[in-house]
Design a protein around this motif. Structure first.
Motif, PDB file in Angstrom:
ATOM      1  N   ASP A  97       0.815  -1.216   0.000  1.00 25.93           N
ATOM      2  CA  ASP A  97       0.000   0.000   0.000  1.00 25.93           C
ATOM      3  C   ASP A  97       0.848   1.265   0.000  1.00 25.93           C
ATOM      4  N   PHE A  98       2.075   1.173   0.580  1.00 25.01           N
ATOM      5  CA  PHE A  98       2.891   2.357   0.790  1.00 25.01           C
ATOM      6  C   PHE A  98       4.351   2.109   0.401  1.00 25.01           C
ATOM      7  N   MET A  99       5.032   3.202   0.094  1.00 26.70           N
ATOM      8  CA  MET A  99       6.477   3.177  -0.132  1.00 26.70           C
ATOM      9  C   MET A  99       7.061   4.439   0.491  1.00 26.70           C
ATOM     10  N   MET A 100       7.940   4.256   1.464  1.00 28.88           N
ATOM     11  CA  MET A 100       8.530   5.402   2.155  1.00 28.88           C
ATOM     12  C   MET A 100       9.777   5.893   1.432  1.00 28.88           C
ATOM     13  N   MET A 101       9.806   7.202   1.199  1.00 32.12           N
ATOM     14  CA  MET A 101      11.026   7.879   0.763  1.00 32.12           C
ATOM     15  C   MET A 101      11.467   8.694   1.973  1.00 32.12           C
ATOM     16  N   GLY A 102      12.125   8.045   2.908  1.00 33.18           N
ATOM     17  CA  GLY A 102      12.365   8.655   4.208  1.00 33.18           C
ATOM     18  C   GLY A 102      13.811   8.996   4.466  1.00 33.18           C
ATOM     19  N   GLN A 103      14.063  10.255   4.814  1.00 32.65           N
ATOM     20  CA  GLN A 103      15.408  10.698   5.158  1.00 32.65           C
ATOM     21  C   GLN A 103      15.957   9.880   6.325  1.00 32.65           C
ATOM     22  N   GLU A 104      17.258   9.881   6.458  1.00 29.05           N
ATOM     23  CA  GLU A 104      17.892   9.125   7.533  1.00 29.05           C
ATOM     24  C   GLU A 104      17.616   9.759   8.900  1.00 29.05           C
ATOM     25  N   ASP A 105      17.842   8.967   9.948  1.00 30.86           N
ATOM     26  CA  ASP A 105      17.504   9.387  11.307  1.00 30.86           C
ATOM     27  C   ASP A 105      18.610  10.271  11.891  1.00 30.86           C
ATOM     28  N   THR A 106      18.758  11.457  11.307  1.00 34.51           N
ATOM     29  CA  THR A 106      19.773  12.398  11.762  1.00 34.51           C
ATOM     30  C   THR A 106      19.152  13.786  11.875  1.00 34.51           C
ATOM     31  N   PHE A 107      19.902  14.705  12.417  1.00 34.60           N
ATOM     32  CA  PHE A 107      19.436  16.086  12.549  1.00 34.60           C
ATOM     33  C   PHE A 107      20.030  16.985  11.456  1.00 34.60           C
ATOM     34  N   GLU A 108      20.669  16.375  10.471  1.00 38.98           N
ATOM     35  CA  GLU A 108      21.354  17.150   9.437  1.00 38.98           C
ATOM     36  C   GLU A 108      20.600  17.098   8.110  1.00 38.98           C
ATOM     37  N   PHE A 109      20.842  18.097   7.282  1.00 40.50           N
ATOM     38  CA  PHE A 109      20.363  18.131   5.902  1.00 40.50           C
ATOM     39  C   PHE A 109      21.603  18.392   5.043  1.00 40.50           C
ATOM     40  N   CYS A 110      21.562  17.992   3.793  1.00 47.57           N
ATOM     41  CA  CYS A 110      22.733  18.180   2.937  1.00 47.57           C
ATOM     42  C   CYS A 110      23.161  19.653   2.929  1.00 47.57           C
ATOM     43  N   ASP A 111      24.478  19.877   3.130  1.00 47.23           N
ATOM     44  CA  ASP A 111      25.011  21.237   3.241  1.00 47.23           C
ATOM     45  C   ASP A 111      25.932  21.571   2.060  1.00 47.23           C
ATOM     46  N   CYS A 112      25.762  20.875   0.942  1.00 47.89           N
ATOM     47  CA  CYS A 112      26.590  21.176  -0.227  1.00 47.89           C
ATOM     48  C   CYS A 112      26.147  22.526  -0.815  1.00 47.89           C
ATOM     49  N   PRO A 113      26.967  23.155  -1.642  1.00 44.01           N
ATOM     50  CA  PRO A 113      26.605  24.459  -2.214  1.00 44.01           C
ATOM     51  C   PRO A 113      25.267  24.449  -2.955  1.00 44.01           C
ATOM     52  N   ALA A 114      24.994  23.381  -3.714  1.00 44.01           N
ATOM     53  CA  ALA A 114      23.744  23.316  -4.479  1.00 44.01           C
ATOM     54  C   ALA A 114      22.534  23.261  -3.560  1.00 44.01           C
ATOM     55  N   CYS A 115      22.642  22.502  -2.480  1.00 38.76           N
ATOM     56  CA  CYS A 115      21.513  22.393  -1.545  1.00 38.76           C
ATOM     57  C   CYS A 115      21.342  23.685  -0.745  1.00 38.76           C
ATOM     58  N   ARG A 116      22.458  24.301  -0.374  1.00 37.44           N
ATOM     59  CA  ARG A 116      22.347  25.588   0.330  1.00 37.44           C
ATOM     60  C   ARG A 116      21.653  26.618  -0.561  1.00 37.44           C
ATOM     61  N   LYS A 117      21.991  26.616  -1.839  1.00 33.42           N
ATOM     62  CA  LYS A 117      21.364  27.539  -2.788  1.00 33.42           C
ATOM     63  C   LYS A 117      19.871  27.239  -2.923  1.00 33.42           C
ATOM     64  N   ALA A 118      19.534  25.946  -3.011  1.00 28.49           N
ATOM     65  CA  ALA A 118      18.130  25.558  -3.155  1.00 28.49           C
ATOM     66  C   ALA A 118      17.316  25.937  -1.923  1.00 28.49           C
ATOM     67  N   ILE A 119      17.890  25.744  -0.743  1.00 31.71           N
ATOM     68  CA  ILE A 119      17.196  26.097   0.493  1.00 31.71           C
ATOM     69  C   ILE A 119      16.900  27.595   0.521  1.00 31.71           C
ATOM     70  N   LYS A 120      17.876  28.378   0.122  1.00 25.97           N
ATOM     71  CA  LYS A 120      17.697  29.828   0.087  1.00 25.97           C
ATOM     72  C   LYS A 120      16.659  30.234  -0.956  1.00 25.97           C
ATOM     73  N   GLU A 121      16.695  29.580  -2.107  1.00 27.05           N
ATOM     74  CA  GLU A 121      15.785  29.943  -3.197  1.00 27.05           C
ATOM     75  C   GLU A 121      14.359  29.502  -2.918  1.00 27.05           C
ATOM     76  N   TYR A 122      14.193  28.279  -2.385  1.00 29.05           N
ATOM     77  CA  TYR A 122      12.843  27.731  -2.210  1.00 29.05           C
ATOM     78  C   TYR A 122      12.251  28.017  -0.840  1.00 29.05           C
ATOM     79  N   GLY A 123      13.087  28.395   0.120  1.00 30.51           N
ATOM     80  CA  GLY A 123      12.563  28.862   1.395  1.00 30.51           C
ATOM     81  C   GLY A 123      12.842  28.015   2.609  1.00 30.51           C
ATOM     82  N   SER A 124      13.143  26.718   2.446  1.00 28.25           N
ATOM     83  CA  SER A 124      13.418  25.869   3.612  1.00 28.25           C
ATOM     84  C   SER A 124      13.892  24.501   3.152  1.00 28.25           C
ATOM     85  N   GLU A 125      14.444  23.733   4.096  1.00 32.60           N
ATOM     86  CA  GLU A 125      14.838  22.352   3.796  1.00 32.60           C
ATOM     87  C   GLU A 125      13.626  21.524   3.380  1.00 32.60           C
ATOM     88  N   SER A 126      12.487  21.753   4.063  1.00 40.51           N
ATOM     89  CA  SER A 126      11.300  20.959   3.731  1.00 40.51           C
ATOM     90  C   SER A 126      10.792  21.282   2.327  1.00 40.51           C
TER      91      SER A 126
END
Length: 576
Positions: A226-255
């Motif tokens: 019935d379901f398929m999880m696309m679930g981030q790992e059990d950590t408090f971190e999000f990718c901090d590479c330049p591309a992800c930092r740019k995306a977070i700034k452009e789109y508004g948040s990690e979520s």
């Protein structure tokens, strides 16, 4: 309309020619309860015979098929003079329809693994019924003792639980690294992962392409899921590479970054399934709102939450699994209580503005203090009504699954399973009915103990401002005064005396229930007020540990492992 007339069954059970294991179990349960209640056996047929009245289970020739909108657990129950038919959308729903019938006609109630109620009857006059039912939460799961993690067990069926956390999933929980295992991909593609290696880099196009391909392979292997999880790992971190930092700034948040990625996968999978497996049962993809992605990608306009943009709005085949923060959510208050749970309330409302489908993962224990009561009893019913009103499709409740013990363990499971089924139930009546039937002659004293624990915690919250969170360290002498604990131990002594006159086998069962329930106040008394025991302290500790061993209890909290219990001094486990 009578099921049994003059002590003789007026009906037989009708099953499909090739019943599923669940349909077979439904027939066995119906026959078992009728046998206990009336002393009579119900025969089983697989073909309709002329002149015979039937209780039809599942998709037989007599079945009235229910509306598919009733979902996985829904069913149609029809009781007429000519036939009784019970049919679920799924065969699991057929089981639940049988229990509905048993509850109405035989007063059946399942309280715990070794405790159920069946009314003894001779002539069973039923009356006619026409019921189409869908539970408040479609998929209902609990993660406590090992019994709650089994698949298709009688225990889970009788509680009307859908299975374990993993039932019906291609993959569940934290799955990024299950989909793209590091030992398979990291050496050649380190840039697919975050710089610290703790999560995936959602900005990497090559990673997304392989992620999608792996999703297709996994889904193809599980056509029944019935379901398929696309679930981030059990950590408090999000990718901090330049591309992800740019995306977070452009789109508004990690979520927001996560939702864009999840939506891309959802669209691709929906298109692929439609083309490749057009007759496959519906599949819901799920993503986590957890840690760095806990905050919803919304802004507030005129007192309401709206999505940051159209790209973060969940696709129709995508659900969001929200995990209320263990460090911020106060479990003794409503999740929408803006005084105690402002952040949780805003988070729930925010994600509701983004996703049509919500899944919830809540905590039902203080992980530092398994032996201390988790007093969310006052808010329990209201929180389940919130889940219903928010359209929560899947609910998982995580408790102590290391030892399978915490105070009021069986009551916690019973009340939660009943409220997931019907959130309108009166919680105080649920608690009272359970205690009465579970503890029997000892019930008055256990009811006094239960209410005393609740009263004590209310005082602690009001007097000391402590808040009940799954991360709250509960072992504080001020929260649990000696006079309360001594009175609870007295309740257990009175309860033990109350069962003395019971017949031997029932006395043995009740004594074991009391012994297990007594572990919590005994632990707290030793832990917080050990000076009261004087020279008897070591003997008291030894007796307590011996009783814990009878129930396989070897740890007392997330960080209290069995090495502590094997410490020769035995006192170290009771130190702050």
């Amino acid at each position: 309309m009578k099921l049994v007339i003059g002590g003789n069954p007026a009906f037989r059970i009708l099953l499909p020619k090739k019943p599923t294991p669940r349909e077979q179990f439904a027939a066995e349960e119906l026959a078992r309860v009728v046998k206990v209640s009336t002393g009579k056996n119900l025969q089983v047929d697989h073909e309709v015979k002329e002149g015979v009245q039937y209780i039809s289970l599942g998709k037989t020739l007599l079945a009235k098929c229910p509306d598919l909108a009733l979902g996985d657990s829904g069913y149609l129950l029809s009781a007429k003079e000519e036939a009784v038919t019970i049919c679920g959308v799924s065969d699991r729903g057929t089981i639940y329809g049988v229990y509905d019938l048993l509850e109405r006609w035989f007063g059946y109630r399942f309280y715990a693994k070794d405790c159920e109620k069946i009314e003894i009857q001779e002539d069973v006059d039923t009356g006619e019924l026409e019921i189409s039912f869908k539970p408040d939460i479609e998929f209902r799961t609990i993660g406590y003792s090992k019994d709650t993690w089994e698949e298709d067990s009688p225990y889970l069926h009788r509680l009307k639980l859908s299975g374990s956390l993993y039932s019906g999933w291609v993959l569940a929980t934290h799955t990024y690294f299950q989909i793209l295992p590091k030992d398979r991909y990291y050496k050649d593609h380190p840039d697919w992962y975050s710089p610290d290696g703790k999560n995936l880099c959602l900005s990497n196009k090559e990673m997304r392409a392989e992620f999608l391909q792996r999703m297709k392979e996994l889904i193809a292997a599980r056509p029944d899921a019935d379901f398929m999880m696309m679930g981030q790992e059990d950590t408090f971190e999000f990718c901090d590479c330049p591309a992800c930092r740019k995306a977070i700034k452009e789109y508004g948040s990690e979520s927001a970054v996560m939702m864009r990625f999840s939506n891309e996968m959802a669209r691709e999978i929906a298109s692929w399934l439609k083309e490749t497996y057009p007759d496959r049962k519906p599949l819901t993809l799920v993503t986590f709102a957890y840690n760095k992605t806990y905050a919803p990608p919304v802004r507030e306009e005129n007192g309401k939450f709206v999505p940051l943009d159209a790209e973060v709005v969940a696709e129709d085949n995508l659900a969001v699994m929200l995990v209320p923060y263990c460090t911020t959510t106060v479990y003794s208050a409503s999740f929408l209580d803006t005084k105690h749970n402002e952040k949780t309330s805003r988070t729930l409302l925010g994600w509701k503005a983004v996703a049509k489908r919500l899944h919830i993962w809540v905590y039902n224990v203080s992980f530092d203090n398994y032996m201390y009561p988790f007093c969310d009893w006052d808010a329990l019913g209201e929180n389940y009504r919130i889940f219903k009103n928010f359209g929560v499709q899947f609910l998982f409740q995580e408790g102590n699954h290391e030892t399978g013990y915490d105070p009021f363990h069986d009551l916690k499971i019973y009340a939660r399973s009943r409220l997931m089924w019907d959130s309108s139930l009166d919680t105080e009546e649920l608690y009272s009915d359970f205690i009465k039937n579970y503890f029997q002659e000892a019930a008055p004293y256990m009811a006094h103990y239960f209410q005393g624990v609740r009263e004590c915690w209310r005082e602690a919250e009001q007097k000391y401002g402590v808040e009940l969170k799954s991360s709250t360290y509960l072992s504080n002498r001020e929260y649990w005064p000696e006079e309360y604990l001594k009175s609870w131990l007295e309740d257990f002594e009175k309860a033990k005396k109350a069962i003395c006159e019971c017949e031997p086998e029932r006395k043995k069962v009740l004594a074991e229930r009391l012994l297990r329930e007594s572990l919590s106040p005994r632990y707290m008394m030793i832990h917080l007020h050990s000076d009261w025991y004087g020279d008897r302290l070591q003997t008291t500790i030894d007796e307590f540990l011996a009783d814990c061993a009878k129930f396989g209890i070897e740890c007392f909290g997330w960080y209290h492992n069995d090495e502590i219990i094997r410490d020769p001094s035995k006192k170290r486990m009771f130190e702050e």
